[in-house]
Design a protein around this motif. Structure first.
Motif, PDB file in Angstrom:
ATOM      1  N   GLY A 192       9.193  45.348  27.482  1.00  0.00           N
ATOM      2  CA  GLY A 192       8.574  44.773  28.672  1.00  0.00           C
ATOM      3  C   GLY A 192       8.923  43.322  28.878  1.00  0.00           C
ATOM      4  O   GLY A 192       9.007  42.852  30.024  1.00  0.00           O
ATOM      5  N   TRP A 193       9.151  42.585  27.779  1.00  0.00           N
ATOM      6  CA  TRP A 193       9.441  41.155  27.904  1.00  0.00           C
ATOM      7  C   TRP A 193      10.814  40.885  28.500  1.00  0.00           C
ATOM      8  O   TRP A 193      11.054  39.789  29.026  1.00  0.00           O
ATOM      9  CB  TRP A 193       9.302  40.474  26.543  1.00  0.00           C
ATOM     10  CG  TRP A 193       7.881  40.111  26.269  1.00  0.00           C
ATOM     11  CD1 TRP A 193       6.963  40.837  25.592  1.00  0.00           C
ATOM     12  CD2 TRP A 193       7.199  38.951  26.739  1.00  0.00           C
ATOM     13  NE1 TRP A 193       5.740  40.203  25.595  1.00  0.00           N
ATOM     14  CE2 TRP A 193       5.866  39.033  26.285  1.00  0.00           C
ATOM     15  CE3 TRP A 193       7.593  37.839  27.492  1.00  0.00           C
ATOM     16  CZ2 TRP A 193       4.924  38.048  26.564  1.00  0.00           C
ATOM     17  CZ3 TRP A 193       6.651  36.858  27.767  1.00  0.00           C
ATOM     18  CH2 TRP A 193       5.337  36.966  27.310  1.00  0.00           C
ATOM     19  N   GLU A 194      11.709  41.857  28.442  1.00  0.00           N
ATOM     20  CA  GLU A 194      13.025  41.640  29.040  1.00  0.00           C
ATOM     21  C   GLU A 194      12.905  41.402  30.544  1.00  0.00           C
ATOM     22  O   GLU A 194      13.738  40.707  31.143  1.00  0.00           O
ATOM     23  CB  GLU A 194      13.937  42.835  28.753  1.00  0.00           C
ATOM     24  CG  GLU A 194      13.635  44.108  29.493  1.00  0.00           C
ATOM     25  CD  GLU A 194      12.465  44.903  28.907  1.00  0.00           C
ATOM     26  OE1 GLU A 194      12.090  45.938  29.503  1.00  0.00           O
ATOM     27  OE2 GLU A 194      11.930  44.486  27.857  1.00  0.00           O
ATOM     28  N   ARG A 195      11.855  41.935  31.168  1.00  0.00           N
ATOM     29  CA  ARG A 195      11.685  41.762  32.612  1.00  0.00           C
ATOM     30  C   ARG A 195      11.335  40.328  32.994  1.00  0.00           C
ATOM     31  O   ARG A 195      11.528  39.923  34.146  1.00  0.00           O
ATOM     32  CB  ARG A 195      10.613  42.719  33.129  1.00  0.00           C
ATOM     33  CG  ARG A 195      11.034  44.182  33.050  1.00  0.00           C
ATOM     34  CD  ARG A 195       9.989  45.088  33.652  1.00  0.00           C
ATOM     35  NE  ARG A 195       8.760  45.089  32.875  1.00  0.00           N
ATOM     36  CZ  ARG A 195       7.541  45.003  33.404  1.00  0.00           C
ATOM     37  NH1 ARG A 195       7.384  44.861  34.710  1.00  0.00           N
ATOM     38  NH2 ARG A 195       6.479  45.042  32.628  1.00  0.00           N
ATOM     39  N   ALA A 196      10.810  39.562  32.032  1.00  0.00           N
ATOM     40  CA  ALA A 196      10.453  38.177  32.346  1.00  0.00           C
ATOM     41  C   ALA A 196      11.680  37.368  32.746  1.00  0.00           C
ATOM     42  O   ALA A 196      11.588  36.446  33.569  1.00  0.00           O
ATOM     43  CB  ALA A 196       9.754  37.535  31.154  1.00  0.00           C
TER      44      ALA A 196
END
Length: 412
Positions: A192-196
């Motif tokens: 999910g953090w890759e979307r940041a």
């Protein structure tokens, strides 16, 4: 409600997220986009998020993410990523922040996380809770019309091509993940953090373009990437555009140089604005005129040792070390007292001891020195570390160092 203390401190319920998030945005003086709200909602760990209520109103917020952070030696250590800390302007100086920090650090300890890390909006606030500035970031405004690069061998073998940021995301994340073990302070990104890295609300572009991306390839393999924006400008002498670098990662020197050459060479652009880079970033040693790069440095990651013994045992040390610390930690008294640290480049152990202390310091100084970016000798020169055994300071300072400057690559 006058000046009495608010004591209704609870774990955040998902149904209250919007009010909680609105309170954070208001406290930080922003407006927040729908895109940011939904990303934060998806990443929030509700069982680690705290809300202080005054009746139906949320007047205090704090949260934490379950990260793993690289420490010297390459280990990824469980770390609480402290985030979303705010107190409503109507409820300041009533003990809300202290109560949230107390609850949060107790919870971090109960979870067995040796470290907590945050990016401080106001650094002066967090020292009293044991956080010390441990990583720093480099910024620059580079006059690309006047500054040239000396390129290493192999640069011409690297192909740089445009890619849609979302389409290249998987390949870019693989590059980032390969770099995590090599530099203290980096965070292993959770799903999910890759979307940041793709967050691109128009309100945050400051007049610039949408987010753009290039990937670097050698022999068909992606070896690096850069994400950036451009903003066109015109002056009396003609074009005067600015490139703003958002993110860059490379697996080898030639790839790194090829990406910087691309950014330096964009048509109609005369300034490259660099943000949030490691203080030892290699481009500084490629340029022919560092004075025209207008570099500056500021604090980034603030580290707190929640469990002194576990934290100091989790990293390695540049040189053999046998030292007894007298640690002061009024906010987390379980850390107070004497600790014997023995270690070397292969491993370490830190245990309670009754032996005489060699160095005296607070947990805040240990946090600053922990990742190897702040020398203990410098803290001693500021009067923040006391040497009790002659020679102990230089021995410990050398051992605590890191060959790579620690770096926290992104906020949270």
């Amino acid at each position: 409600m006058g000046t009495e203390r608010v004591t209704d401190l609870t774990v955040l319920a998902p149904a209250d997220f919007d009010r909680w998030w609105d309170g954070v945005v208001r406290a930080f003086g922003g407006s927040g986009s729908a895109e940011e709200r939904e990303l934060d909602r998806s990443l929030t760990e509700f069982d680690r998020s705290l809300a202080v209520r005054d009746g139906d109103e949320i007047v205090g917020t704090a949260g934490a993410f379950s990260f793993r952070m690289t420490v010297p030696g390459g280990a990824e250590v469980r770390s609480a990523g402290v985030t979303m800390v705010s107190v409503a302007g109507t409820h300041r100086r009533r003990g809300l922040l202290t109560s949230m920090m107390r609850r949060q650090l107790d919870d971090v300890r109960a979870l067995g996380e040796p470290l907590a890390v945050l990016m401080a909006s106001e650094p002066a606030i967090y020292g009293r809770f044991g956080y010390g500035a441990a990583t720093f970031q480099l910024g620059a405004e580079i006059d690309t019309s006047r500054v040239s690069l000396a390129l290493p061998a192999g640069t011409e073998d690297v192909r740089v091509r445009y890619a849609e940021p979302a389409d290249a995301l998987t390949a870019c994340e693989a590059v980032y993940a390969a770099l995590v073990p090599a530099r203290p302070g980096m965070l292993a990104r959770l799903p999910g953090w890759e979307r940041a890295g793709l967050l691109d609300p128009e309100s945050e572009r400051d007049g610039g373009s949408e987010l753009r991306c290039v990937v670097a390839e050698r022999a068909g393999q992606v070896t690096g990437y850069a994400r950036f924006r451009t903003r066109m400008g015109w002056g009396a002498s003609g074009h005067d555009g600015t490139v703003t670098l958002e993110d860059l990662a490379a697996l080898d020197p030639a790839t790194d140089a090829a990406l910087w050459r691309f950014l330096f060479g964009l048509d109609l652009m005369t300034t490259l604005a660099v943000r949030r880079r490691p203080v030892d970033d290699a481009w500084q040693y490629l340029v022919d005129d560092i004075r025209r790069c207008r570099t500056r440095q500021r604090d980034a990651g603030h580290v707190r040792l929640v469990d002194v013994g576990a934290a100091l045992s989790a990293r390695t040390y540049q040189a053999p070390l046998d030292v007894v610390f007298e640690v002061e930690d009024a906010f987390c008294p379980w850390n107070e007292g004497r600790w014997r640290l023995t270690g070397d480049p292969k491993g370490a152990s830190c245990e309670r001891t009754a032996d005489a202390a060699d160095l005296a310091l607070s947990v805040r100084e240990l946090g600053s020195a922990y990742l190897g970016g702040v020398p203990l000798v410098s803290l001693a020169a500021a009067g923040r570390v006391r040497e009790l055994r002659p020679g102990a300071l230089s021995e410990a300072s050398l051992a605590f160092g890191s060959q790579r400057a620690p770096w926290l690559p992104h906020g949270f």
